[in-house]
Design an enzyme around this catalytic site. Sequence first.
Site, PDB file in Angstrom:
ATOM      1  CG  HIS A 120      40.586  45.386  46.199  1.00 17.93           C
ATOM      2  ND1 HIS A 120      40.009  44.865  45.065  1.00 17.93           N
ATOM      3  CD2 HIS A 120      40.611  44.373  47.107  1.00 17.93           C
ATOM      4  CE1 HIS A 120      39.686  43.589  45.272  1.00 17.93           C
ATOM      5  NE2 HIS A 120      40.051  43.271  46.504  1.00 17.93           N
ATOM      6  CG  ASP A 137      43.132  38.369  45.973  1.00 18.74           C
ATOM      7  OD1 ASP A 137      43.811  38.351  47.017  1.00 18.74           O
ATOM      8  OD2 ASP A 137      41.897  38.552  45.954  1.00 18.74           O
ATOM      9  CG  HIS A 163      38.101  39.228  46.367  1.00 18.71           C
ATOM     10  ND1 HIS A 163      38.798  38.587  47.373  1.00 18.71           N
ATOM     11  CD2 HIS A 163      36.787  39.000  46.591  1.00 18.71           C
ATOM     12  CE1 HIS A 163      37.939  38.008  48.193  1.00 18.71           C
ATOM     13  NE2 HIS A 163      36.720  38.236  47.745  1.00 18.71           N
ATOM     14  CG  ASP A 215      41.650  35.658  48.285  1.00 15.91           C
ATOM     15  OD1 ASP A 215      42.415  35.342  47.359  1.00 15.91           O
ATOM     16  OD2 ASP A 215      41.171  36.804  48.396  1.00 15.91           O
TER      17      ASP A 215
END
Length: 342
Positions: free
Chosen positions: A159, A195, A197, A284
Amino acid sequence: MKAVYSPLHARHDGGMELHRGELVPCFEMPSRADYIRDAVTAAGHGLTAPRDFGLAPILALHDAGLVEFLRSAFDQWKAVGKDGFMLPSGFAARSMRQDVIPPGVNGKLGYYAFDAGTPIVEGTWDAAYASAQCALTAAALVAEGERAAYALCRPPGHHAAKAAYGGYCFLNNAALAAQYLRDQGRATVAVLDVDYHHGNGTQDIFYDRADVLTVSVHGTPETEYPFFRGFADETGEGAGLGFNRNFPLPRGTDWDSYRGVLETALGVVAAFKPDALVIALGVDTYENDPISAFKLKAEHYPLIGAAIARLGLPTVFTQEGGYAVAEIGTNVAAVLTGFERV
């Protein structure tokens, strides 16, 4: 496969974060790395310490102001009489000026951060710097001839953008690994982010470049963090137009649906014909992850590793998310073992 690990990760222990409107204990905690370390070593992947590549690779990708802020933030915090963990209370959002960096620490927090879920504590810079060195070391191992290497990066990185941090990420480990491979003579590199996200920071860093392909399979930003990046129509700009591909998927996506999209994403990577591959490895996507909503099971992670291996590319894995802490190590080790069996 060699696994690069630094115990300095434990110096970042964030305390509390703002998650979907509630102040809660951080989901990104030191025990995540402990579980992964134990599982990957039990699976036969030997640990190696990171080398120190200094600040130069970091400053080649990240804004110098951001890096200096991260290095000095906690000292600035203490200088105004504060302690504990740092979270911003205001942001340089729409209608606010973004051309002036506030001189005070509270203003700088909101200038460089894009969420209130990424606390800074006294040891954050030490951990983030060590995490970056783990990624660079794994890339160096692959550049020197290893088929693959795994960087146990904590805090994670995907991120972190050129000039902003958030999403538990301070420095972009996957991007650092990709750029290192470029600098060592790999003409083209692909980054595949699996991931839950979207890797908005990696996209930001390479969005106008054609030498690094960025591909991400993730939960749709219509409902999932980071909310404002990760849509399918974000395909790059300038020289990078066509070299960013996003595959957003809805909450509740199970293996049958995920598998086909993953194969499509792998096909995009294969068509690019890169000289090396970086996998931003988040687990995740697991069905019991507390802040995610896919339905993958433990049995699917070796299949992901095997699918990646079939590309036949020199591969660096950098650790990203995964917050079902008790299971995170097993799932990470399963990806690596699945890769090695092909």
